[in-house]
Scaffold this motif. Structure first.
Motif, short mmCIF file in Angstrom:
data_model
loop_
_atom_site.label_atom_id
_atom_site.label_comp_id
_atom_site.label_asym_id
_atom_site.label_seq_id
_atom_site.Cartn_x
_atom_site.Cartn_y
_atom_site.Cartn_z
N GLY A 1 -1.14 -6.86 8.83
CA GLY A 1 -0.72 -5.37 8.43
C GLY A 1 0.00 -4.42 9.49
N GLY A 2 0.89 -3.84 9.38
CA GLY A 2 1.29 -3.19 10.65
C GLY A 2 2.95 -3.17 10.78
N SER A 3 3.67 -2.31 10.30
CA SER A 3 5.11 -2.19 10.32
C SER A 3 5.62 -3.59 9.88
CB SER A 3 5.37 -1.98 11.92
OG SER A 3 5.20 -0.36 12.03
N VAL A 4 5.26 -4.41 9.13
CA VAL A 4 5.96 -5.66 8.59
C VAL A 4 7.05 -5.13 7.87
CG1 VAL A 4 5.76 -7.41 7.15
CG2 VAL A 4 3.65 -6.69 8.41
N ASN B 1 0.64 -1.03 -0.03
CA ASN B 1 0.13 0.06 -0.02
C ASN B 1 0.97 1.09 0.09
OD1 ASN B 1 -1.95 2.10 0.37
ND2 ASN B 1 -2.29 1.58 2.65
N GLU C 1 -5.13 -5.17 10.67
CA GLU C 1 -3.94 -4.18 10.89
C GLU C 1 -4.47 -3.30 12.15
OE1 GLU C 1 -2.18 -3.11 6.95
OE2 GLU C 1 -3.82 -1.78 7.39
N ALA D 1 0.10 -0.24 15.19
CA ALA D 1 0.97 -0.80 14.53
C ALA D 1 1.61 -0.15 13.26
CB ALA D 1 1.08 -2.26 14.62
N ILE D 2 0.36 0.69 12.57
CA ILE D 2 0.61 0.95 11.25
C ILE D 2 1.52 2.30 11.43
CG2 ILE D 2 -0.32 2.16 9.28
CD1 ILE D 2 -2.92 0.53 9.99
N GLY D 3 2.82 2.17 10.81
CA GLY D 3 3.72 3.11 10.56
C GLY D 3 4.47 3.74 11.70
N HIS E 1 -9.31 0.89 5.13
CA HIS E 1 -8.12 1.24 5.84
C HIS E 1 -8.17 2.07 7.09
CE1 HIS E 1 -3.76 2.44 6.39
NE2 HIS E 1 -3.47 1.42 5.99
N VAL F 1 1.42 -4.31 3.38
CA VAL F 1 2.59 -3.80 3.67
C VAL F 1 2.69 -2.24 3.32
CG1 VAL F 1 5.10 -3.62 3.61
CG2 VAL F 1 3.79 -5.73 3.35
N GLY F 2 2.75 -1.11 4.18
CA GLY F 2 2.91 0.18 3.88
C GLY F 2 4.32 0.64 3.53
N GLY F 3 5.13 1.17 4.45
CA GLY F 3 6.46 1.85 4.21
C GLY F 3 7.26 0.94 3.22
N LYS G 1 -0.03 4.29 -0.07
CA LYS G 1 -0.47 5.32 0.50
C LYS G 1 -0.49 6.71 -0.48
CE LYS G 1 0.28 3.40 4.76
NZ LYS G 1 0.14 3.41 6.39
C1 PEP Z 1 -0.70 0.13 5.70
O1 PEP Z 1 -0.42 1.12 5.22
O2 PEP Z 1 -1.51 -0.72 5.73
C2 PEP Z 1 0.37 -0.47 6.63
C3 PEP Z 1 0.57 -1.66 7.26
O3 PEP Z 1 1.43 0.48 6.89
P1 PEP Z 1 3.07 0.12 7.53
O4 PEP Z 1 3.66 -1.26 6.89
O5 PEP Z 1 4.01 1.32 7.05
O6 PEP Z 1 2.97 -0.09 8.92
#
Ligand code: PEP
Length: 251
Positions: A209-212, A11, A167, A171-173, A97, A231-233, A13
């Motif tokens: 999901g969340g800081s993987v 993702n 998620e 834990a996200i970002g 989200h 996965v975000g970042g 974003k």
């Molecule tokens: C997300 O945006 O769904 C996410 C999990 O972000 P990050 O991996 O950066 O925590």
């Protein structure tokens, strides 16, 4: 019931310009060379969906939107219909989200309508759920997640047209992740809920999901009922994303 194929989705974003498409094609190149077991997707900002879909055509990497409107067309300035994403070459769309739930006040009812719109358009809905830190600290995680699952999944959801992403908002970002026991507990609860409601509940993929990141992916992806990652970042650069793909693909 066939085994669930792992799914790893990035993702992006609100990140990415035309030049960033090189990261998407770099990912596709790695997938071509190493044929991972997991299905792969990238969800860029709406401005890049069509170009990314064109760039990745014929590769193992699918493309998705990050949100859609519930309606197919109409007077909704700035919004994008699921049909438009499909027309642009998308396979998936993320709905619900936590950043949409928080920044745009989206309720589970809204998310359910968006997921139904995704199905109407022939897209796979990736429906996100997760508790805030205050909710976890109050011992309400399972109650909150269950309510979100029940409220956000339309009756027409199937294992083929819907993916659930757990998620935790905290834990996200943030670089923080739940323990594997905490992830296992929530995924098991989601599975129970899917089995109780849907005939093919065993086949739905449930992503974490969340800081993987490359260094924690193997541990998280090995948790029972974790069928992949959102996965975000770490999805912005192919070099970071690829080890996460391998963490599930090699099991
Ligand atoms: C997300 O945006 O769904 C996410 C999990 O972000 P990050 O991996 O950066 O925590």
């Amino acid at each position: 019931m066939a085994a669930r194929r792992p799914l790893i989705v990035g993702n992006w974003k609100m990140n990415g310009l035309a030049a960033s498409l090189a990261e998407a094609t770099a990912l596709a190149d790695r997938a071509r060379a190493q044929a991972p077991a997991a299905e792969l997707g990238l969800c860029p900002p709406a401005t890049l969906v069509a170009a990314m879909a064109a760039a990745l055509k014929g590769t193992a990497v699918g493309v998705g939107g990050q949100d859609c409107h519930a309606k197919a067309a109409g007077a909704h300035t700035g919004d994008i219909a699921a049909e438009m994403l499909k027309d642009a070459g998308a396979t998936y769309v993320i709905t619900g989200h936590s950043e949409r739930r928080a920044d745009h006040g989206e309720s589970s009812e809204t998310v359910r309508a968006k997921a139904a719109a995704a199905h109407r358009a022939g897209l796979v809905a990736i429906v996100c759920v997760g508790e805030t830190l205050a909710e976890r600290d109050a011992g309400e995680t399972l109650k909150i997640v269950t309510a979100q699952i029940r409220g956000s999944l339309p009756d027409g959801a199937t294992a083929a047209n819907t993916v659930v992403a757990y998620e935790p908002v905290w834990a996200i970002g943030t670089g923080r992740t739940p323990t594997t026991a905490q992830v296992a507990e929530v995924h098991a609860e989601i599975r129970r809920d899917l089995l109780a409601r849907f005939d093919d509940g065993a086949g739905f993929r449930i992503l974490y999901g969340g800081s993987v990141k490359p260094d924690n992916a193997a541990e998280l992806m090995a948790v029972p009922d974790v069928d992949g990652a959102l996965v975000g970042g770490a999805s912005l650069k192919a070099a970071d994303f690829w080890p996460i793909v391998q963490a599930k693909g090699l099991q």
